[in-house]
Enzyme design. Structure first.
Site, PDB file in Angstrom:
ATOM      1  N   HIS A  68       0.966  -1.342  -0.224  1.00 11.23           N
ATOM      2  CA  HIS A  68      -0.016  -0.055  -0.115  1.00 11.23           C
ATOM      3  C   HIS A  68       0.885   1.227   0.025  1.00 11.23           C
ATOM      4  O   HIS A  68       0.851   2.298  -1.113  1.00 11.23           O
ATOM      5  CB  HIS A  68      -1.032  -0.055   1.120  1.00 11.23           C
ATOM      6  CG  HIS A  68      -1.606   1.144   1.379  1.00 11.23           C
ATOM      7  ND1 HIS A  68      -2.551   1.854   0.614  1.00 11.23           N
ATOM      8  CD2 HIS A  68      -1.445   2.193   2.512  1.00 11.23           C
ATOM      9  CE1 HIS A  68      -2.875   3.054   1.058  1.00 11.23           C
ATOM     10  NE2 HIS A  68      -2.381   3.110   2.189  1.00 11.23           N
ATOM     11  N   HIS A  93       3.959   7.068   5.400  1.00  9.18           N
ATOM     12  CA  HIS A  93       2.742   7.720   5.649  1.00  9.18           C
ATOM     13  C   HIS A  93       1.879   6.911   6.956  1.00  9.18           C
ATOM     14  O   HIS A  93       1.240   7.491   7.595  1.00  9.18           O
ATOM     15  CB  HIS A  93       1.865   7.907   4.501  1.00  9.18           C
ATOM     16  CG  HIS A  93       0.938   6.856   4.067  1.00  9.18           C
ATOM     17  ND1 HIS A  93       1.314   6.042   3.230  1.00  9.18           N
ATOM     18  CD2 HIS A  93      -0.254   6.580   4.505  1.00  9.18           C
ATOM     19  CE1 HIS A  93       0.249   5.403   2.915  1.00  9.18           C
ATOM     20  NE2 HIS A  93      -0.666   5.567   3.490  1.00  9.18           N
ATOM     21  N   GLU A  97       1.186   6.336  12.424  1.00  8.05           N
ATOM     22  CA  GLU A  97       0.018   6.103  12.973  1.00  8.05           C
ATOM     23  C   GLU A  97      -0.436   4.472  13.438  1.00  8.05           C
ATOM     24  O   GLU A  97      -0.856   4.158  14.378  1.00  8.05           O
ATOM     25  CB  GLU A  97      -1.297   6.046  11.583  1.00  8.05           C
ATOM     26  CG  GLU A  97      -2.703   5.674  11.845  1.00  8.05           C
ATOM     27  CD  GLU A  97      -3.441   6.804  12.255  1.00  8.05           C
ATOM     28  OE1 GLU A  97      -2.917   8.006  12.253  1.00  8.05           O
ATOM     29  OE2 GLU A  97      -4.612   6.679  12.793  1.00  8.05           O
ATOM     30  N   ASP A  98       0.102   3.664  12.547  1.00 11.74           N
ATOM     31  CA  ASP A  98      -0.115   2.110  12.822  1.00 11.74           C
ATOM     32  C   ASP A  98       1.206   1.340  13.417  1.00 11.74           C
ATOM     33  O   ASP A  98       0.754   0.003  13.695  1.00 11.74           O
ATOM     34  CB  ASP A  98      -0.393   1.545  11.363  1.00 11.74           C
ATOM     35  CG  ASP A  98      -1.846   2.135  10.836  1.00 11.74           C
ATOM     36  OD1 ASP A  98      -2.602   2.617  11.490  1.00 11.74           O
ATOM     37  OD2 ASP A  98      -1.996   2.087   9.626  1.00 11.74           O
ATOM     38  N   ASP A 161      -3.073   8.466  -1.198  1.00 10.06           N
ATOM     39  CA  ASP A 161      -3.559   7.434  -0.235  1.00 10.06           C
ATOM     40  C   ASP A 161      -4.849   7.018  -0.503  1.00 10.06           C
ATOM     41  O   ASP A 161      -5.361   5.959  -0.402  1.00 10.06           O
ATOM     42  CB  ASP A 161      -3.370   7.940   1.173  1.00 10.06           C
ATOM     43  CG  ASP A 161      -3.454   7.051   2.263  1.00 10.06           C
ATOM     44  OD1 ASP A 161      -3.572   5.902   1.961  1.00 10.06           O
ATOM     45  OD2 ASP A 161      -3.734   7.408   3.406  1.00 10.06           O
ATOM     46  N   ASP A 281     -22.095  14.157 -25.836  1.00  8.71           N
ATOM     47  CA  ASP A 281     -20.496  14.173 -25.719  1.00  8.71           C
ATOM     48  C   ASP A 281     -20.193  13.059 -24.670  1.00  8.71           C
ATOM     49  O   ASP A 281     -19.700  13.336 -23.698  1.00  8.71           O
ATOM     50  CB  ASP A 281     -20.297  15.545 -25.042  1.00  8.71           C
ATOM     51  CG  ASP A 281     -20.792  15.930 -24.068  1.00  8.71           C
ATOM     52  OD1 ASP A 281     -22.087  15.222 -23.507  1.00  8.71           O
ATOM     53  OD2 ASP A 281     -20.513  16.942 -23.307  1.00  8.71           O
TER      54      ASP A 281
END
Ligand code: MN
Length: 750
Positions: A68, A93, A97-98, A161, A281
């Site tokens: 990821h 990233h 957090e994790d 993300d 269109d």
């Protein structure tokens, strides 16, 4: 290098290692040209750190989690066009957090700027946990916007993300899918649009639709597939003569037909009420010119000339976003022409550079700005400046702001000129007053009218693209409530709202003083109870509203003298006023219907012969311990034994005390008050009334709420049968979120 990486995976399957490394190499390749000395080592370090941190984690799909962040990093580089710093942050990233990794670790291993970006990403990552709470949702949106102003890279990585999460939404459960999809359309796709990331915005909306409206999505996708061959044939037929003449004109270019996104086809079907077949269109023709910067505008118009020589243009559908780019930086020429077979076809003409801006938005814009300072002063910079201004206004109500701001995000733009010929970009529908606020808040506040193209118009005048506007001001002017009816820009609205709020508060203060004086004149107290009665009488929803109305003449206090709440003579007399003697009972009359000594008066019996009233000071209800007190001309007044006045009455006027108790009657309702204190919240009144009228099926007489600094205090007057019912109500109200205190309302002095 490779062996070193392989060691990290000694616990995983050989296949997975290969996939992970392949993805990492792909990322390196995407970054290749931009990598400077030391960059590769930094990226490698981030990669290894992330691999280690996530090594036991798997995604819902069962894949190793590290895929990821790798995918996000690749989107950041390939689809948004950011560089190695952002790629490094993308790899990391989710670590803070994790995983065990802390921000301090990041700062130590990398540097401060990277740690700051990761911090921003961590702060806004909780958005997914919101459960339909609009306040929280809005607050989070605001947080996201704040980081955008701080460092746009945070939001760009966050968008990447989110895009990857949307692409892999398949493996989530249905509930999560819906939540993530709706949040994406609520927040992320409008932002992507605003930042010029058209491709990403489109893909997000398509993916969201796939999960929120799967049937419609599949149907349109199917239709597109079935008509593909016809479309390709038509596009080729359309392009053929163009290619020849463009080449003959010495232009270097690429030309192709591009199908429209599914959601945009769906929007057309819905807004125009047409079927798939009737959407004309379904695709657009794109001409991308390879032109040097100094010739691109000329070349674009040359191409335009070629296109319209061959196909007849619709005069209404020429858009020149080259001379005047869109607010998000988009530049191109758009025209709609009549193609073979009598079909309207949209043609988009732009240079390589413009194309990169169209696809990568904000990021590409910066890249070119650095390289070519002559390119138009960035509209995005002014957008960010504008955002900073609104966000820094502490008075802004978040939900209001988000609503206004979201409208700003979506609307089309118009171009307005100042008397000196400077151009301002405003949303479509903007009025002369919006324009004044756009120039400067102070100018807006003092506006009384405007001259549009030298003609005098009111502030509410709706502007049109190309208008030249001169604002007329007066030093005596003040913003008014009315303005909110026709202002449409978030900035102007929030300025006026906070001005009015402050002004109203000050005016209300005056009203409060006036009312206090009036009540004192009448020997009545400014008690909570009295105020509630007066509010109910004048139909005001809060004390604040009442004060304001008093000060502005919205209510006439003259009739307060004759004011008799539910048939009683006056507001509770001022206890300090020594008028008790006047109220002394005419004994013979009062005792006429009273039971013999020693017996109790039974209250609440339907065949009552006794005239009694319930004391306002303690508002007894069945179930309370009570006593009767005989008062001149008014028969018996019933007080609670725990009434603040009870001790005094019982001690001093023993002979006028009558024993009373409640009958078993359940048909009569009694007025009781409840004071409720809690955190101010949108919809708090709604929630309270739902409990009272909905759950408890009680009749409410009045509800007044005052709030200050995020805390509200409410006084509710409600009809109940007895004490038990009242405590049930209190218990129910106590279960509401944010309620801190509930108590029976005593008629206390303020
Ligand atoms: Mn993530």
């Amino acid at each position: 290098m490779q062996n070193e990486a392989l060691k990290l995976y000694d616990k995983t399957d050989e296949e997975e290692k290969k996939i992970i490394l392949r993805e990492y190499r792909g990322l390196l390749k995407a970054l290749k040209q931009s990598l400077k000395k030391g960059d590769k080592a930094m990226l490698r370090h981030a990669f290894e750190m992330a691999v280690e941190a996530h090594k036991y984690m798997r995604r819902k799909s069962g894949e190793p989690y590290i895929l990821h962040p790798l995918a996000v990093a690749k989107i950041v580089v390939e689809e948004i066009g950011l560089g190695v710093t952002s790629a490094t942050c993308a790899l990391l990233h989710d670590t803070v957090e994790d995983t065990e990794i802390s921000l301090e670790d990041i700062e130590r291993e990398f540097n401060k700027p990277i740690a700051k970006i990761i911090d921003g990403l961590t702060k806004i990552s909780n958005v997914v946990d919101i459960k339909g709470d609009t306040t929280l949702q809005a607050e989070n949106f605001r947080k996201i916007l704040l980081t955008l102003v701080d460092d746009p890279r945070v939001i760009l990585i966050k968008i990447a993300d989110r895009l990857h999460n949307m692409r892999t939404l398949e493996s989530m459960n249905r509930e999560k899918q819906l939540k993530i999809a709706s949040e994406t359309t609520y927040i992320y796709s409008p932002l992507a649009h605003r930042l010029g990331l058209y491709e990403i915005k489109s893909e997000m909306e398509d993916l969201a639709m796939k999960y929120t409206q799967p049937d419609t999505y599949v149907e349109i996708a199917q239709n597109l597939k079935e008509t593909r061959r016809d479309r390709t044939r038509y596009i080729n037929e359309f392009i053929k003569p163009l290619k020849e003449i463009l080449t003959a004109n010495g232009l270097e270019f690429e030309i192709y037909g591009r199908p429209k996104a599914i959601h945009s086809i769906y929007n057309k079907m819905r807004t125009k009420g047409v079927t798939f077949e009737e959407v004309y269109d379904l695709f657009a023709i794109r001409i991308i010119l390879k032109s040097p910067l100094d010739r691109e505008k000329e070349d674009c118009w040359k191409a335009y000339s070629v296109v319209t020589d061959i196909y007849h243009p619709s005069t209404e559908r020429l858009r020149d976003w080259i001379s005047v780019p869109k607010g998000n930086g988009y530049e191109a020429l758009h025209t709609t022409v009549m193609g073979p077979g009598g079909k309207w076809v949209e043609v988009q003409i732009r240079s390589d550079r413009m194309n990169e801006i169209a696809e990568k938005g904000l990021a590409a814009h910066w890249k070119y700005k650095e390289g070519a300072p002559n390119v138009q002063e960035s509209k995005l910079d002014s957008f960010l400046q504008h955002l900073r201004e609104i966000l820094n206004n502490p008075d802004t109500d978040t939900i209001d702001f988000i609503q206004d701001f979201k409208l700003d995000l979506f609307t089309e733009e118009i171009y307005i000129y100042t008397p000196k010929g400077d151009m301002r970009v405003l949303p479509k529908g903007a009025t002369a007053l919006d324009f004044a606020f756009d120039i400067h808040s102070e100018l807006g506040m003092k506006s009384i009218g405007a001259k549009v193209n030298y003609k005098l118009v009111p502030l509410s005048y709706k502007l049109h693209s190309g208008d030249q506007v001169e604002v007329i001001t007066s030093s005596k002017q003040k913003p008014s409530e009315e303005w909110l009816q026709f202002l449409i820009t978030a900035k102007a609205k929030s300025k006026v709202k906070s001005y009015l709020k402050e002004g109203k508060r000050r005016v209300a203060e005056q009203g409060k003083e006036i009312l206090k004086a009036k009540l004192a004149q009448m020997h009545a107290h400014m008690s909570h109870f009295n105020l509630n009665e007066i509010c109910a009488h004048y139909k005001k929803t809060s004390h604040q509203e009442l004060y304001y109305a008093v000060a502005t003449g919205g209510v006439d206090l003259k009739d307060l003298k004759n004011f008799t709440p539910h048939g009683e003579k006056l507001l509770q007399p001022n206890r300090d006023a020594k008028n008790d003697s006047k109220n002394l009972l005419n004994e013979g009359e009062a005792l006429k219907n009273l039971p013999a000594k020693g017996e109790s008066v039974i209250l609440g019996d339907s065949n009552d012969k006794i005239v009694y009233k319930l004391a306002q000071c303690c508002q007894p209800i069945p179930g309370d311990n009570v006593f009767g007190f005989s008062t001149a001309g008014e028969g018996l007044t019933i007080h609670r034994t725990d009434c603040p006045n009870a001790a005094k009455l019982l001690a001093n006027y023993g002979h006028r005390i009558i024993k009373t108790r409640w009958g078993k009657n359940k048909e009569i309702s009694f007025l009781a008050g409840v004071r409720i204190i809690g955190l101010d919240d949108v919809g708090v009144i709604q929630k309270i009334t739902n409990v009272i009228s909905g759950d408890m099926k009680m009749n409410m007489r009045s509800l007044s709420i005052d709030s200050k600094d995020g805390i509200f205090e409410g006084a509710i007057m409600v009809y109940v049968h007895d004490r038990e019912e009242l405590s049930q109500l209190c218990a129910k109200l106590g279960e509401l979120d944010g309620i801190q205190k509930i108590e029976r309302l005593e008629n206390t002095m303020e």
